[in-house]
Motif scaffolding. Structure first.
Motif, PDB file in Angstrom:
ATOM      1  N   ARG A  78       1.215   5.338 -10.681  1.00 33.57           N
ATOM      2  CA  ARG A  78       1.388   6.622 -11.380  1.00 33.57           C
ATOM      3  C   ARG A  78       2.509   6.539 -12.423  1.00 33.57           C
ATOM      4  NH1 ARG A  78      -0.004   8.761  -6.174  1.00 33.57           N
ATOM      5  NH2 ARG A  78       2.177   8.736  -5.502  1.00 33.57           N
ATOM      6  N   LEU A  79       3.611   5.875 -12.068  1.00 35.31           N
ATOM      7  CA  LEU A  79       4.732   5.730 -13.002  1.00 35.31           C
ATOM      8  C   LEU A  79       4.312   4.936 -14.238  1.00 35.31           C
ATOM      9  CD1 LEU A  79       7.715   6.175 -13.670  1.00 35.31           C
ATOM     10  CD2 LEU A  79       8.237   4.094 -12.378  1.00 35.31           C
ATOM     11  N   LEU A 110      -5.263   0.442 -13.741  1.00 33.93           N
ATOM     12  CA  LEU A 110      -5.856  -0.659 -12.967  1.00 33.93           C
ATOM     13  C   LEU A 110      -5.228  -0.762 -11.573  1.00 33.93           C
ATOM     14  CD1 LEU A 110      -6.115  -3.321 -15.794  1.00 33.93           C
ATOM     15  CD2 LEU A 110      -8.035  -2.338 -14.529  1.00 33.93           C
ATOM     16  N   LEU A 111      -3.929  -0.496 -11.484  1.00 35.05           N
ATOM     17  CA  LEU A 111      -3.276  -0.504 -10.166  1.00 35.05           C
ATOM     18  C   LEU A 111      -3.822   0.616  -9.280  1.00 35.05           C
ATOM     19  CD1 LEU A 111       0.451  -1.291 -11.097  1.00 35.05           C
ATOM     20  CD2 LEU A 111      -1.147  -2.764  -9.845  1.00 35.05           C
ATOM     21  N   LEU A 112      -4.186   1.746  -9.901  1.00 31.96           N
ATOM     22  CA  LEU A 112      -4.838   2.821  -9.122  1.00 31.96           C
ATOM     23  C   LEU A 112      -6.195   2.360  -8.611  1.00 31.96           C
ATOM     24  CD1 LEU A 112      -4.252   6.307 -10.823  1.00 31.96           C
ATOM     25  CD2 LEU A 112      -3.470   5.528  -8.589  1.00 31.96           C
ATOM     26  N   VAL A 113      -6.922   1.598  -9.438  1.00 31.80           N
ATOM     27  CA  VAL A 113      -8.213   1.043  -8.990  1.00 31.80           C
ATOM     28  C   VAL A 113      -7.996   0.121  -7.798  1.00 31.80           C
ATOM     29  CG1 VAL A 113     -10.151  -0.462  -9.634  1.00 31.80           C
ATOM     30  CG2 VAL A 113      -9.312   1.240 -11.254  1.00 31.80           C
ATOM     31  N   VAL A 114      -6.936  -0.713  -7.869  1.00 34.74           N
ATOM     32  CA  VAL A 114      -6.617  -1.615  -6.754  1.00 34.74           C
ATOM     33  C   VAL A 114      -6.271  -0.815  -5.496  1.00 34.74           C
ATOM     34  CG1 VAL A 114      -5.023  -3.400  -5.925  1.00 34.74           C
ATOM     35  CG2 VAL A 114      -5.823  -3.450  -8.297  1.00 34.74           C
ATOM     36  N   LYS A 128       0.806  -1.229   0.000  1.00 35.82           N
ATOM     37  CA  LYS A 128       0.000   0.000   0.000  1.00 35.82           C
ATOM     38  C   LYS A 128       0.839   1.279   0.000  1.00 35.82           C
ATOM     39  CE  LYS A 128      -0.792   0.154   5.028  1.00 35.82           C
ATOM     40  NZ  LYS A 128      -1.841   0.164   6.074  1.00 35.82           N
ATOM     41  N   GLN A 129       2.055   1.221   0.542  1.00 34.40           N
ATOM     42  CA  GLN A 129       2.906   2.410   0.554  1.00 34.40           C
ATOM     43  C   GLN A 129       3.535   2.688  -0.807  1.00 34.40           C
ATOM     44  OE1 GLN A 129       5.618   1.539   3.838  1.00 34.40           O
ATOM     45  NE2 GLN A 129       4.523   3.001   5.134  1.00 34.40           N
ATOM     46  N   TYR A 130       3.723   1.628  -1.596  1.00 37.37           N
ATOM     47  CA  TYR A 130       4.432   1.771  -2.869  1.00 37.37           C
ATOM     48  C   TYR A 130       3.502   1.728  -4.080  1.00 37.37           C
ATOM     49  CZ  TYR A 130       7.801   0.015   0.526  1.00 37.37           C
ATOM     50  OH  TYR A 130       8.528  -0.185   1.667  1.00 37.37           O
ATOM     51  N   LEU A 131       2.339   1.076  -3.929  1.00 34.42           N
ATOM     52  CA  LEU A 131       1.472   0.820  -5.071  1.00 34.42           C
ATOM     53  C   LEU A 131       1.029   2.086  -5.804  1.00 34.42           C
ATOM     54  CD1 LEU A 131       0.296  -1.589  -6.571  1.00 34.42           C
ATOM     55  CD2 LEU A 131      -1.752  -1.416  -5.152  1.00 34.42           C
TER      56      LEU A 131
END
Length: 269
Positions: free
Chosen positions: A30-31, A249-253, A22-25
């Protein structure tokens, strides 16, 4: 193990993944999301003459306007990426990148190519999610307009972002008669519907990330094609566009589906 037990175990794995990362996702998301803009901005620099000549030849707009087009794309994309990664003026950067997408859609005649148009719309969906992430819950895009409960502009941005993201997967469907293609289409369609309506969203989005990552590395391996061949650029373009959708999709997660979703409504039942 029953179907419900299997689903529960899968959701536990997704939750565990989210707790660990959660700290890195959000940073990784964004990258990934801005990667296609970053790559395209850098390409504008290295292919300056080719891009300018293409625009000048296609639109007969003259040397000056063609040069302005390339310069605007270069500065708009590189500048927007730097602002997003540094978390400064993110909303302005997103609007700038929206402008770049619109400009390229017209300039490169993407409007008439359904596959590329859907991928550009999917990129816009990723930017909508980025825009939603940058907004605090209580703020409204329209000053002075009261928000109605949970139906804030941010949550509608998340809904729009989710729906637009799934367009990328529609371009990956294969209409072949073999068993593998049919199975892939059925599973993929089920997952994109789950993401779009916001049901079991984090698990469905994470599954799509894994699936899309595998497809991207296997089918878009531009590094295996010599740089002088046209296929190298085509695969590179597809690779970074797909990586941007993975970022969305990672932002959705990381953020969840938002208030306008079945997952959120289930909490009220």
């Amino acid at each position: 193990m029953g179907q419900e037990d299997l689903m529960s175990a899968a959701e536990d794995v997704a939750d565990q993944f989210l707790r660990v990362t959660k700290q890195y996702l959000p940073h990784v998301a964004r990258l990934c999301l801005i990667s296609t803009f970053l790559e395209d901005g850098i390409r504008m620099w290295f292919q300056w003459n080719e891009q300018r000549d293409y625009i000048e030849g296609t639109w007969s707009c003259g040397y000056f306007l063609a040069t302005c087009f390339v310069l605007l794309n270069l500065l708009g994309q590189i500048g927007g990426c730097v602002l997003i990664l540094s978390r400064n003026f993110v909303q302005y950067a997103c609007f700038g990148l929206f402008g770049v997408i619109a400009l390229q859609t017209v300039a490169y005649s993407i409007l008439w190519d359904l596959k590329f148009l859907m991928r550009n719309l999917a990129l816009g969906g990723g930017l909508l999610l980025l825009l939603a992430e940058s907004r605090s819950e209580g703020k409204s895009m329209f000053a002075g307009v009261p928000s109605m409960g949970e139906s804030s502009p941010k949550q509608y941005m998340q809904l729009g972002g989710r729906v637009l993201l799934v367009l990328m997967f529609m371009t990956l469907l294969h209409f072949d008669a073999n068993f593998f293609s049919i199975l892939q289409n059925m599973v993929g369609t089920a997952l994109i519907i789950l993401v779009a309506v916001g049901f079991k969203t984090k698990l469905a989005a994470l599954t799509l990330v894994v699936w899309l990552l595998a497809i991207n590395v296997y089918f878009n391996a531009f590094w295996t094609v010599p740089a002088y061949k046209p296929m190298h650029d085509f695969l590179k373009y597809d690779f970074f566009q797909t990586t941007s959708v993975i970022g969305g999709l990672l932002l959705v997660v990381a953020l969840g589906p938002g208030g306008v979703s079945m997952d959120e409504k289930k909490k009220e039942w």
